[in-house]
Write an enzyme that holds these catalytic residues in place. Structure first.
Site, short mmCIF file in Angstrom:
data_model
loop_
_atom_site.label_atom_id
_atom_site.label_comp_id
_atom_site.label_asym_id
_atom_site.label_seq_id
_atom_site.Cartn_x
_atom_site.Cartn_y
_atom_site.Cartn_z
N ASP A 275 0.88 -1.08 -0.12
CA ASP A 275 -0.09 0.11 0.21
C ASP A 275 0.98 1.34 -0.14
O ASP A 275 0.37 2.27 -0.56
CB ASP A 275 -0.88 0.13 1.16
CG ASP A 275 -2.04 -1.09 0.97
OD1 ASP A 275 -2.16 -1.51 0.10
OD2 ASP A 275 -2.47 -1.51 2.03
N SER B 170 -12.05 -2.33 -6.97
CA SER B 170 -11.48 -2.52 -5.73
C SER B 170 -11.96 -1.48 -4.64
O SER B 170 -12.79 -0.59 -5.17
CB SER B 170 -9.88 -2.46 -5.94
OG SER B 170 -9.27 -2.73 -4.50
N LEU B 171 -11.32 -1.07 -3.54
CA LEU B 171 -11.78 -0.28 -2.73
C LEU B 171 -10.48 0.71 -2.43
O LEU B 171 -9.25 0.26 -2.15
CB LEU B 171 -12.09 -0.72 -1.57
CG LEU B 171 -13.24 -1.58 -1.19
CD1 LEU B 171 -13.63 -2.25 0.06
CD2 LEU B 171 -14.57 -0.54 -1.39
N GLU C 3 -18.88 -2.25 7.91
CA GLU C 3 -18.95 -4.03 7.97
C GLU C 3 -17.24 -4.47 7.86
O GLU C 3 -16.54 -3.54 7.89
CB GLU C 3 -19.11 -4.34 6.43
CG GLU C 3 -20.62 -4.05 6.10
CD GLU C 3 -21.03 -4.25 4.56
OE1 GLU C 3 -19.85 -4.73 3.87
OE2 GLU C 3 -21.78 -4.10 3.99
N LYS D 241 -14.16 -6.22 6.77
CA LYS D 241 -13.39 -6.44 5.72
C LYS D 241 -12.86 -7.65 5.80
O LYS D 241 -11.85 -8.04 6.39
CB LYS D 241 -12.24 -5.40 5.39
CG LYS D 241 -11.48 -5.58 3.93
CD LYS D 241 -10.86 -4.21 3.64
CE LYS D 241 -9.82 -4.37 2.44
NZ LYS D 241 -9.75 -5.27 1.77
N ASP E 67 -10.86 -11.13 4.60
CA ASP E 67 -9.67 -11.21 4.03
C ASP E 67 -9.54 -12.57 3.08
O ASP E 67 -9.12 -13.61 3.68
CB ASP E 67 -8.49 -11.24 5.19
CG ASP E 67 -7.16 -10.86 4.53
OD1 ASP E 67 -7.16 -10.52 3.32
OD2 ASP E 67 -6.20 -10.94 5.19
N ARG F 48 -12.85 -12.07 -9.77
CA ARG F 48 -12.51 -10.62 -10.22
C ARG F 48 -11.81 -10.47 -11.34
O ARG F 48 -12.11 -9.58 -12.20
CB ARG F 48 -11.99 -9.74 -8.88
CG ARG F 48 -11.96 -8.40 -9.52
CD ARG F 48 -11.70 -7.27 -8.26
NE ARG F 48 -10.36 -7.58 -7.74
CZ ARG F 48 -9.84 -6.54 -6.89
NH1 ARG F 48 -10.51 -5.82 -6.58
NH2 ARG F 48 -8.68 -7.06 -6.41
N TYR G 282 -21.46 -9.39 0.37
CA TYR G 282 -21.71 -8.11 0.89
C TYR G 282 -22.21 -6.89 -0.03
O TYR G 282 -22.05 -5.92 0.45
CB TYR G 282 -20.35 -7.58 1.55
CG TYR G 282 -19.16 -7.95 0.77
CD1 TYR G 282 -18.75 -7.19 -0.41
CD2 TYR G 282 -18.37 -8.76 1.28
CE1 TYR G 282 -17.79 -7.37 -1.18
CE2 TYR G 282 -16.98 -8.98 0.46
CZ TYR G 282 -16.71 -8.46 -0.82
OH TYR G 282 -15.61 -8.72 -1.60
N LYS H 291 -7.82 -0.12 6.98
CA LYS H 291 -7.06 -1.59 7.02
C LYS H 291 -6.32 -1.47 8.50
O LYS H 291 -5.88 -0.52 8.87
CB LYS H 291 -6.17 -1.58 6.11
CG LYS H 291 -7.01 -1.95 4.65
CD LYS H 291 -6.07 -2.16 3.67
CE LYS H 291 -5.47 -3.62 3.46
NZ LYS H 291 -4.84 -3.88 2.05
N CYS I 91 25.34 -30.94 5.20
CA CYS I 91 24.00 -31.39 5.68
C CYS I 91 24.17 -31.78 7.34
O CYS I 91 25.07 -32.37 7.67
CB CYS I 91 23.53 -32.73 5.08
SG CYS I 91 22.02 -33.59 5.98
N CYS J 195 23.66 -35.72 7.79
CA CYS J 195 24.35 -36.81 7.22
C CYS J 195 25.96 -36.44 6.72
O CYS J 195 26.82 -37.05 6.19
CB CYS J 195 23.80 -37.56 6.01
SG CYS J 195 23.81 -36.62 4.35
N CYS K 253 20.27 -31.11 0.49
CA CYS K 253 21.29 -32.26 0.79
C CYS K 253 20.93 -33.09 -0.34
O CYS K 253 19.77 -33.89 -0.59
CB CYS K 253 20.76 -32.90 2.07
SG CYS K 253 21.68 -34.64 2.39
N CYS L 298 20.65 -40.00 3.33
CA CYS L 298 20.60 -38.98 4.36
C CYS L 298 19.37 -39.69 5.40
O CYS L 298 18.43 -39.86 5.10
CB CYS L 298 20.32 -37.79 4.14
SG CYS L 298 19.92 -36.48 5.36
S1 IVH Z 1 -17.30 -3.86 -0.92
C1 IVH Z 1 -17.66 -1.94 -5.20
N1 IVH Z 1 -17.31 -5.07 1.51
O1 IVH Z 1 -11.80 -5.87 -0.34
C2 IVH Z 1 -16.75 -2.30 -4.32
N2 IVH Z 1 -15.43 -5.38 -0.09
O2 IVH Z 1 -9.45 -4.46 -0.87
C3 IVH Z 1 -17.53 -3.58 -3.59
N3 IVH Z 1 -13.86 -6.68 0.80
O3 IVH Z 1 -12.32 -5.66 -3.51
C4 IVH Z 1 -16.79 -3.96 -2.41
N4 IVH Z 1 -14.70 -7.29 2.76
O4 IVH Z 1 -12.81 -8.05 -2.37
C5 IVH Z 1 -16.59 -4.88 0.34
N5 IVH Z 1 -17.41 -5.97 3.27
C6 IVH Z 1 -16.70 -5.81 2.28
C7 IVH Z 1 -15.46 -6.58 1.90
C8 IVH Z 1 -15.00 -6.31 0.83
C9 IVH Z 1 -13.62 -7.51 1.91
C10 IVH Z 1 -12.72 -7.03 -0.22
C11 IVH Z 1 -13.40 -6.86 -1.69
C12 IVH Z 1 -12.65 -5.59 -2.29
C13 IVH Z 1 -11.34 -5.55 -1.47
C14 IVH Z 1 -10.61 -4.25 -1.69
#
Ligand code: IVH
Length: 702
Positions: free
Chosen positions: A41, A95-96, A125, A127, A129, A148, A237, A324, A418, A421, A436, A442
């Site tokens: 990031d 993405s976000l 909400e 996030k 992983d 995606r 979500y 994050k 090693c 051995c 090795c 061994c």
């Molecule tokens: S909303 C239009 N909500 O995080 C965007 N994303 O780093 C819709 N992710 O690409 C995404 N939890 O794969 C949303 N509660 C949540 C999430 C979430 C995980 C992921 C998602 C996104 C990525 C971005």
């Protein structure tokens, strides 16, 4: 600005783009990132700042303008081919925008306030992983699942997704649109992740770095049954589309939950930045008790008309932002380094640390992966080192605080021989790992290969490391074939062994010899890079060991899942006379080296029965499936009108149970199932008599 300055900036921008592209590939395609999310990031941030100051240098292909892509080239990290059909997304999968700084969340809220002339709320909400997924339902039935991909086109993983237990094939309730897309995350809970990595380490496959990589790697497997076994879960979500019949995002999710879709109940509607901060503070702590990984909080504008008004940039929605969490780290001292040899001869440096508390457990040891990693970290004995866990079972050292290095601190000396051995070590082609080369001499490698040979997914012999250790040190066993000529008299000389334990061990060897199918035997041989799935592909393709042994490189490469690395390893294995001799002895001992031998059904007890299995059984699900097939039945992955019965083990999937109940399909237990099979003295003796005490440290044979 001076030409020299602008050239310097142009150069830095190019460097950043190259590095970000490479790291994107490692993350999305290889599932094997080499830098932390935070460091990634920071690179992205530096690029965005430079591009903002110099808009004339922005190009449409800059990583700031595109989402990372998970689409695979034909050849992946393991040299294997991965092929999925690809389809365009109806709406781009973006993405976000993300931040580690609460003041940027405030700035997001301010921007939204300025852009909207009406009041609004936030939906906060977790996030999750994992790896993003887009599901399409048509007339209430799961129609397609796309990854995606590059945001525009995704890989079609529908068959794999059908094996994820909490994704409904068919919706419940009413009021769902005729066709809609819903997006979410597929993730691997910690328990499933630990189980998978333990298995991979035992098989000397590279463990996944974290549950997220394990989830995305698993979703791209070519064997949907294996995907099912990996224990993935899904949470959804985001209902996609501009014209949804709901006023708010929260309402949309409530409706989706009423249709039976997996929606998290951890979200909260917040009215102010203070409430958002409260939510963040609460979950930064509480998330540690969750059974799955989260890496932050997503803050979304809740009102759908407001979302529509704010719209999107090329990469992100303007109506959402991610805050994050930083990965948990601990700082401690490196006391010494041990060098461990594995089954394939790879030497792994393992750090002994001053004990330190990290994510609730005390960490004393951490992996340094290999020579290359030690070199990169420039680690010295006595250094203060950063240890990270982030879901992995083995903590790893991610950095060194060189400012605190004491004068005279010694560089560790990687052994040139090693540690077991004494054979001079050799470096691999990538120059990162030492091996090795004494594969067949061994002791650690020999014992490792024997332990692998008897393991549950290989020959399934009821014994463990301690038995192998004794058999080796007494000089009874050097290669797997020696196991099949062990005598009771020899076994009675093992520490604590009596008549009963010796008999049980011999029975178990006997059962393994007779019942283990060709693909498992192939896996048991321990050919480097030939894991369970590859062994299955090879067995299916070649049918017997002779055909495999004589296959040339091109023929091997034409097999599903076999890439160059694997093909070369197979050729190398069969080029060694000692290995050919070992196979000859194992064949003589009666092990199955041909697939045809197993194709004859054992009985017709399950003829015309279509059986769906769910839950955990006393033996592996593979063995249950094999039993179904050998008795004339058919295994199917989802409950439908055609299902004869649902075979439910421990903790069966609630969706399957519900579906079976709604279609009036009988649900039977493992015990009832066994009663349907003909009594087979081979199975019953080895299957029931091995329960109990003794050297057995693995579950029973079926
Ligand atoms: S909303 C239009 N909500 O995080 C965007 N994303 O780093 C819709 N992710 O690409 C995404 N939890 O794969 C949303 N509660 C949540 C999430 C979430 C995980 C992921 C998602 C996104 C990525 C971005």
């Amino acid at each position: 600005m001076e030409t020299a300055d602008i050239n310097g900036i142009r150069k830095r921008i190019e460097e950043l783009r190259t590095s970000i592209r490479e790291n994107n590939r490692r993350y999305y395609v290889e599932n094997d990132p080499v830098i932390s999310d935070y460091d990634f990031d920071m690179l992205m941030n530096e690029l965005a700042v430079l591009e903002k100051a110099h808009p004339e240098l922005v190009t449409p292909d800059s990583p700031t303008q595109k989402v990372g892509s998970d689409l695979r080239d034909r050849t992946g990290q393991d040299g294997a081919r991965h092929e999925f059909a690809q389809y365009p997304h109806k709406y781009p999968m973006l993405s976000l925008g993300n931040t580690y700084d609460i003041s940027e969340v405030e700035a997001f809220a301010d921007r939204a306030r300025k852009g909207l002339d009406t009041s609004f709320t936030f939906c906060c909400e977790l996030k999750f992983d994992g790896t993003a997924i887009c599901l399409t339902y048509r007339k209430g039935v799961l129609f397609r699942a796309l990854t995606r991909g590059d945001g525009i086109v995704g890989d079609d993983v529908t068959e794999n997704v059908r094996h994820i237990y909490n994704i409904p094939q068919k919706l419940e309730g009413s009021g769902y649109p005729d066709e809609f897309e819903i997006r979410g995350e597929i993730y691997m809970p910690y328990t499933a992740f630990d189980r998978l990595n333990e298995e991979r380490m035992r098989d000397e496959d590279q463990p996944f770095a974290n549950p997220r990589n394990a989830a995305s790697g698993s979703l791209k497997l070519l064997d949907p049954d294996e995907v099912g076994r990996r224990g993935l879960e899904c949470t959804l979500y985001h209902l996609a589309g501009g014209d949804l019949p709901f006023a708010t995002h929260d309402e949309a999710l409530k409706a989706a939950a009423s249709w039976g879709l997996p929606i998290s109940d951890k979200r909260r509607i917040c009215h102010s930045i203070e409430e958002i901060e409260e939510y963040i503070t609460y979950w930064d702590k509480a998330r540690k008790a969750l059974p799955f990984a989260t890496d932050g909080i997503v803050i979304k504008i809740n009102e759908l008309p407001c979302q529509k008004e704010l719209g999107y940039t090329a990469k992100f929605p303007r109506w959402a932002v991610a805050y994050k969490f930083k990965a948990e780290q601990a700082l401690t001292r490196l006391l010494s380094i041990d060098y461990q040899v594995g089954r394939t001869g790879a030497v792994t440096p393992v750090a002994n640390l001053e004990p330190v508390l990290l994510s609730g457990t005390t960490v004393k040891r951490a992996t340094l992966h290999n020579y290359g990693q030690m070199h990169l970290l420039d680690i010295h004995i006595g250094d203060y080192v950063y240890v990270e866990k982030g879901g992995e079972i083995i903590p790893k050292i991610t950095g060194v605080d060189t400012d605190r290095r004491e004068p005279g601190a010694q560089m560790p000396v990687f052994p040139d021989k090693c540690p077991d051995c004494g054979t001079p070590l050799v470096k691999d082609e990538g120059e990162a790992r030492y091996f090795c080369p004494n594969q067949d001499g061994c002791p650690t490698q020999i014992k490792g290969k024997l332990v692998h040979f008897i393991s549950r997914k290989a020959m399934n012999v009821l014994a463990g490391d301690a038995t192998i250790d004794q058999l080796y040190s007494l000089g009874y066993v050097r290669t797997p074939a020696d196991l099949y000529s062990l005598t009771k008299t020899q076994l009675l000389t093992l520490d604590g062994w009596k008549d009963k334990s010796a008999r049980r061990f011999l029975d178990s060897l006997e059962a393994s010899r007779k019942t283990t199918s060709f693909d498992h035997v192939l896996f048991a041989l321990g050919i480097r890079y030939v894991g369970e799935t590859t062994a299955k592909s090879l067995a299916r393709h070649f049918g017997n060991i002779d055909a495999l042994m004589h296959a040339d490189r091109d023929t091997l490469l034409s097999v599903d899942d076999i890439g160059e690395v694997v093909a070369d390893s197979i050729l190398d294995y069969f080029s060694k006379p000692a290995h050919l001799e070992e196979i000859r002895r194992l064949e003589q001992a009666g092990l199955k080296f041909s697939a045809e031998e197993e194709s004859e059904p054992k009985s017709s007890a399950l003829e015309r029965k279509t059986i769906v299995i769910s839950g955990n059984f006393s033996v592996s699900r593979d063995e249950i499936k094999e039993t179904i097939q050998r008795n004339g039945g058919k295994n199917s992955s989802s409950v439908s009108g055609k299902t004869s019965f649902l075979l439910a083990g421990e903790k069966p999937g609630p969706e399957k149970l519900k579906k079976a109940a709604s279609l009036n399909i009988p649900v039977i237990s493992e015990e009832e199932f066994r009663k349907m099979l003909p009594q087979d003295p081979e199975n019953t003796e080895s299957g029931t008599s091995v329960h109990g005490t003794g050297p057995a440290d693995q579950p029973t044979l079926f």
